[in-house]
Design a protein around this motif. Structure first.
Motif, PDB file in Angstrom:
ATOM      1  N   ASP A   1       0.831  -1.207   0.000  1.00  0.00           N
ATOM      2  CA  ASP A   1       0.000   0.000   0.000  1.00  0.00           C
ATOM      3  C   ASP A   1       0.863   1.254   0.000  1.00  0.00           C
ATOM      4  OD1 ASP A   1      -2.371  -1.422   0.013  1.00  0.00           O
ATOM      5  OD2 ASP A   1      -2.613  -1.342   2.196  1.00  0.00           O
ATOM      6  N   ARG A   2       1.916   1.239   0.800  1.00  0.00           N
ATOM      7  CA  ARG A   2       2.791   2.409   0.870  1.00  0.00           C
ATOM      8  C   ARG A   2       3.586   2.599  -0.424  1.00  0.00           C
ATOM      9  NH1 ARG A   2       5.013   3.362   7.000  1.00  0.00           N
ATOM     10  NH2 ARG A   2       3.046   2.899   8.069  1.00  0.00           N
ATOM     11  N   THR A   3       3.927   1.493  -1.073  1.00  0.00           N
ATOM     12  CA  THR A   3       4.642   1.573  -2.349  1.00  0.00           C
ATOM     13  C   THR A   3       3.768   2.223  -3.407  1.00  0.00           C
ATOM     14  OG1 THR A   3       6.066  -0.337  -1.886  1.00  0.00           O
ATOM     15  CG2 THR A   3       5.671   0.202  -4.200  1.00  0.00           C
ATOM     16  N   VAL A   4       2.532   1.768  -3.520  1.00  0.00           N
ATOM     17  CA  VAL A   4       1.610   2.338  -4.513  1.00  0.00           C
ATOM     18  C   VAL A   4       1.335   3.802  -4.201  1.00  0.00           C
ATOM     19  CG1 VAL A   4      -0.724   2.210  -5.478  1.00  0.00           C
ATOM     20  CG2 VAL A   4       0.554   0.103  -5.024  1.00  0.00           C
ATOM     21  N   ALA A   5       1.109   4.120  -2.926  1.00  0.00           N
ATOM     22  CA  ALA A   5       0.838   5.509  -2.543  1.00  0.00           C
ATOM     23  C   ALA A   5       2.016   6.412  -2.875  1.00  0.00           C
ATOM     24  CB  ALA A   5       0.518   5.583  -1.052  1.00  0.00           C
ATOM     25  N   ASN A   6       3.240   5.924  -2.673  1.00  0.00           N
ATOM     26  CA  ASN A   6       4.419   6.732  -2.979  1.00  0.00           C
ATOM     27  C   ASN A   6       4.519   7.030  -4.461  1.00  0.00           C
ATOM     28  OD1 ASN A   6       7.584   6.432  -3.878  1.00  0.00           O
ATOM     29  ND2 ASN A   6       7.285   7.830  -2.151  1.00  0.00           N
ATOM     30  N   TYR A   7       4.236   6.027  -5.302  1.00  0.00           N
ATOM     31  CA  TYR A   7       4.291   6.267  -6.746  1.00  0.00           C
ATOM     32  C   TYR A   7       3.291   7.351  -7.145  1.00  0.00           C
ATOM     33  CZ  TYR A   7       3.763   5.576 -11.751  1.00  0.00           C
ATOM     34  OH  TYR A   7       3.685   5.785 -13.106  1.00  0.00           O
ATOM     35  N   LEU A   8       2.090   7.300  -6.571  1.00  0.00           N
ATOM     36  CA  LEU A   8       1.087   8.314  -6.883  1.00  0.00           C
ATOM     37  C   LEU A   8       1.550   9.692  -6.404  1.00  0.00           C
ATOM     38  CD1 LEU A   8      -2.154   6.361  -5.885  1.00  0.00           C
ATOM     39  CD2 LEU A   8      -1.200   6.664  -8.185  1.00  0.00           C
TER      40      LEU A   8
ATOM     41  N   GLU B   1      -2.848  -5.495  -8.957  1.00  0.00           N
ATOM     42  CA  GLU B   1      -4.239  -5.086  -8.840  1.00  0.00           C
ATOM     43  C   GLU B   1      -4.391  -3.824  -8.001  1.00  0.00           C
ATOM     44  OE1 GLU B   1      -6.629  -6.166 -10.580  1.00  0.00           O
ATOM     45  OE2 GLU B   1      -5.440  -7.776 -11.504  1.00  0.00           O
ATOM     46  N   LEU B   2      -3.535  -3.644  -6.999  1.00  0.00           N
ATOM     47  CA  LEU B   2      -3.572  -2.412  -6.210  1.00  0.00           C
ATOM     48  C   LEU B   2      -3.272  -1.204  -7.092  1.00  0.00           C
ATOM     49  CD1 LEU B   2      -1.737  -3.479  -2.910  1.00  0.00           C
ATOM     50  CD2 LEU B   2      -4.165  -2.940  -3.180  1.00  0.00           C
ATOM     51  N   TYR B   3      -2.285  -1.341  -7.966  1.00  0.00           N
ATOM     52  CA  TYR B   3      -2.000  -0.264  -8.922  1.00  0.00           C
ATOM     53  C   TYR B   3      -3.206  -0.018  -9.823  1.00  0.00           C
ATOM     54  CZ  TYR B   3       3.030   0.349  -8.015  1.00  0.00           C
ATOM     55  OH  TYR B   3       4.252   0.661  -7.459  1.00  0.00           O
ATOM     56  N   ALA B   4      -3.803  -1.108 -10.314  1.00  0.00           N
ATOM     57  CA  ALA B   4      -4.957  -0.969 -11.207  1.00  0.00           C
ATOM     58  C   ALA B   4      -6.110  -0.266 -10.498  1.00  0.00           C
ATOM     59  CB  ALA B   4      -5.389  -2.347 -11.709  1.00  0.00           C
ATOM     60  N   SER B   5      -6.334  -0.607  -9.226  1.00  0.00           N
ATOM     61  CA  SER B   5      -7.404   0.028  -8.455  1.00  0.00           C
ATOM     62  C   SER B   5      -7.141   1.512  -8.255  1.00  0.00           C
ATOM     63  CB  SER B   5      -7.557  -0.660  -7.094  1.00  0.00           C
ATOM     64  OG  SER B   5      -7.959  -2.008  -7.257  1.00  0.00           O
ATOM     65  N   ALA B   6      -5.849   1.892  -8.280  1.00  0.00           N
ATOM     66  CA  ALA B   6      -5.473   3.305  -8.130  1.00  0.00           C
ATOM     67  C   ALA B   6      -5.453   4.027  -9.478  1.00  0.00           C
ATOM     68  CB  ALA B   6      -4.106   3.415  -7.466  1.00  0.00           C
TER      69      ALA B   6
ATOM     70  N   VAL C   1      -3.683   3.005 -12.229  1.00  0.00           N
ATOM     71  CA  VAL C   1      -2.399   2.876 -12.914  1.00  0.00           C
ATOM     72  C   VAL C   1      -2.385   1.580 -13.714  1.00  0.00           C
ATOM     73  CG1 VAL C   1       0.112   2.741 -12.647  1.00  0.00           C
ATOM     74  CG2 VAL C   1      -1.249   4.145 -11.060  1.00  0.00           C
ATOM     75  N   ASP C   2      -2.334   1.693 -15.026  1.00  0.00           N
ATOM     76  CA  ASP C   2      -2.246   0.528 -15.904  1.00  0.00           C
ATOM     77  C   ASP C   2      -0.776   0.233 -16.143  1.00  0.00           C
ATOM     78  OD1 ASP C   2      -2.417  -1.443 -17.789  1.00  0.00           O
ATOM     79  OD2 ASP C   2      -3.509  -0.260 -19.283  1.00  0.00           O
ATOM     80  N   LEU C   3      -0.228  -0.687 -15.365  1.00  0.00           N
ATOM     81  CA  LEU C   3       1.200  -0.969 -15.449  1.00  0.00           C
ATOM     82  C   LEU C   3       1.614  -1.470 -16.823  1.00  0.00           C
ATOM     83  CD1 LEU C   3       1.824  -2.691 -11.985  1.00  0.00           C
ATOM     84  CD2 LEU C   3       2.313  -0.322 -12.633  1.00  0.00           C
ATOM     85  N   ALA C   4       0.752  -2.219 -17.476  1.00  0.00           N
ATOM     86  CA  ALA C   4       1.093  -2.775 -18.784  1.00  0.00           C
ATOM     87  C   ALA C   4       1.234  -1.687 -19.840  1.00  0.00           C
ATOM     88  CB  ALA C   4       0.038  -3.795 -19.223  1.00  0.00           C
ATOM     89  N   ALA C   5       0.672  -0.519 -19.585  1.00  0.00           N
ATOM     90  CA  ALA C   5       0.755   0.582 -20.553  1.00  0.00           C
ATOM     91  C   ALA C   5       2.020   1.409 -20.364  1.00  0.00           C
ATOM     92  CB  ALA C   5      -0.472   1.480 -20.428  1.00  0.00           C
ATOM     93  N   LEU C   6       2.769   1.144 -19.294  1.00  0.00           N
ATOM     94  CA  LEU C   6       3.960   1.944 -19.004  1.00  0.00           C
ATOM     95  C   LEU C   6       5.198   1.356 -19.677  1.00  0.00           C
ATOM     96  CD1 LEU C   6       3.381   2.674 -15.206  1.00  0.00           C
ATOM     97  CD2 LEU C   6       2.861   4.134 -17.173  1.00  0.00           C
ATOM     98  N   PRO C   7       6.169   2.201 -19.998  1.00  0.00           N
ATOM     99  CA  PRO C   7       7.391   1.725 -20.667  1.00  0.00           C
ATOM    100  C   PRO C   7       8.230   0.786 -19.816  1.00  0.00           C
ATOM    101  CG  PRO C   7       7.135   4.098 -20.927  1.00  0.00           C
ATOM    102  CD  PRO C   7       6.143   3.669 -19.899  1.00  0.00           C
ATOM    103  N   ARG C   8       8.136   0.896 -18.468  1.00  0.00           N
ATOM    104  CA  ARG C   8       8.959   0.058 -17.610  1.00  0.00           C
ATOM    105  C   ARG C   8       8.321  -0.053 -16.225  1.00  0.00           C
ATOM    106  NH1 ARG C   8      11.634  -0.553 -20.700  1.00  0.00           N
ATOM    107  NH2 ARG C   8      13.757   0.218 -20.790  1.00  0.00           N
ATOM    108  N   VAL C   9       8.444  -1.226 -15.608  1.00  0.00           N
ATOM    109  CA  VAL C   9       7.921  -1.481 -14.270  1.00  0.00           C
ATOM    110  C   VAL C   9       8.988  -2.241 -13.488  1.00  0.00           C
ATOM    111  CG1 VAL C   9       6.145  -2.655 -12.896  1.00  0.00           C
ATOM    112  CG2 VAL C   9       5.527  -1.583 -15.091  1.00  0.00           C
TER     113      VAL C   9
END
Length: 280
Positions: free
Chosen positions: A119-126, A154-159, A161-169
């Motif tokens: 949760d903290r990782t996703v929040a930090n990215y946002l 899925e946490l990213y998706a719920s926020a 963020v479509d990770l598959a659409a990004l150049p790098r993850v």
């Protein structure tokens, strides 16, 4: 997020972009190949000038959490530093976010749960994306087991963020178990979802096992190796080559040659700028 059909792996990358890990920031002005440089070291440089090679930023999170059990650098401070680096060094391929690793010893160190770290990782990215939207922040998928990683996606998706659409993850919490079959399965599964993965601290065994599923990777294994060996002939100014660009360059050449001999393609970019859509 668009998921791949069950049981259908994503096609392997035609090449993996390899970054040499460097704890000597001044190499940015001499090296002729991509470097992965730590914020903890780069922040000590009072004066910066344009880099002559491609580069990406390591947040230094592993050290930060190991030492303190938490992040002492705020997102605002980190975003400000990232903007400074981009202005003076040139835009990096990506800047790793301030993620929370999920190794069992790190969970014990922080006293938090894997879910809380995620949760903290996703929040930090946002937060970083909102603070400095013009910078190429790298989101990191964190976890320990495969279900953990899938939940983080899925946490990213719920926020939103479509990770598959990004150049790098980024793929977190794998460097100390990176050549295992378990990690190979995790990497292949996430790549099968369309994620273009960056592998942190991937050594030769990891690249050989699952490198075809990575879009990029970094390694500082050369420094560990050099610390255990006498210096190269001609390197008379130091007792070993753990901080030696000459040794690092030769190690990198040997690594890429050995992988090429096995039929694995590694992108040999030098100081060329990133291709369109490649920075993340």
């Amino acid at each position: 997020m668009t998921h791949a059909a069950p049981g259908v792996p994503s096609p392997p990358n035609s090449a993996t972009l390899f970054y040499l890990g460097a704890h000597q920031p001044h190499w940015l002005w001499t090296a002729q190949f991509p470097l992965f440089v730590s914020h903890r070291q780069l922040a000590r440089k009072a004066r910066l000038r344009p880099a002559v090679c491609r580069w990406a930023l390591d947040s230094g999170g592993f050290t930060e959490l190991s030492l303190n059990g938490r992040w002492t650098t705020t997102p605002g401070q980190y975003a400000e530093a990232g903007a400074r680096y981009a202005e003076h060094l040139g835009m990096p391929d990506f800047l790793s976010q301030q993620d929370w690793m999920c190794e069992p010893f790190m969970i014990e160190r922080t006293g938090l749960s894997v879910r809380e770290h995620q949760d903290r990782t996703v929040a930090n990215y946002l937060d970083l994306r909102a603070l400095a939207p013009g910078l190429p922040w790298l989101p990191v998928v964190q976890g320990w087991t495969l279900p953990d990683y899938l939940r983080c996606v899925e946490l990213y998706a719920s926020a939103g963020v479509d990770l598959a659409a990004l150049p790098r993850v980024g793929l977190g919490s794998v460097c100390r178990r990176q050549s295992t079959a378990e990690i190979g399965h995790i990497v292949a599964t996430l790549a099968g979802l369309g994620l273009k993965l960056h592998g942190f601290g991937v050594k030769t065994g990891g690249l050989q096992r699952y490198g075809q599923h990575l879009a990029s990777a970094d390694s500082m294994a050369w420094s560990y190796n050099a610390r255990r060996l006498p210096p190269l002939l001609g390197c008379k100014s130091h007792k070993n080559c753990a901080n030696c660009l000459t040794y690092a360059t030769q190690w990198r050449a040997r690594l890429l040659a050995s992988l090429a001999a096995r039929g694995h393609q590694i992108a040999l970019f030098t100081s060329l700028p990133p291709q369109t859509g490649e920075a993340a």
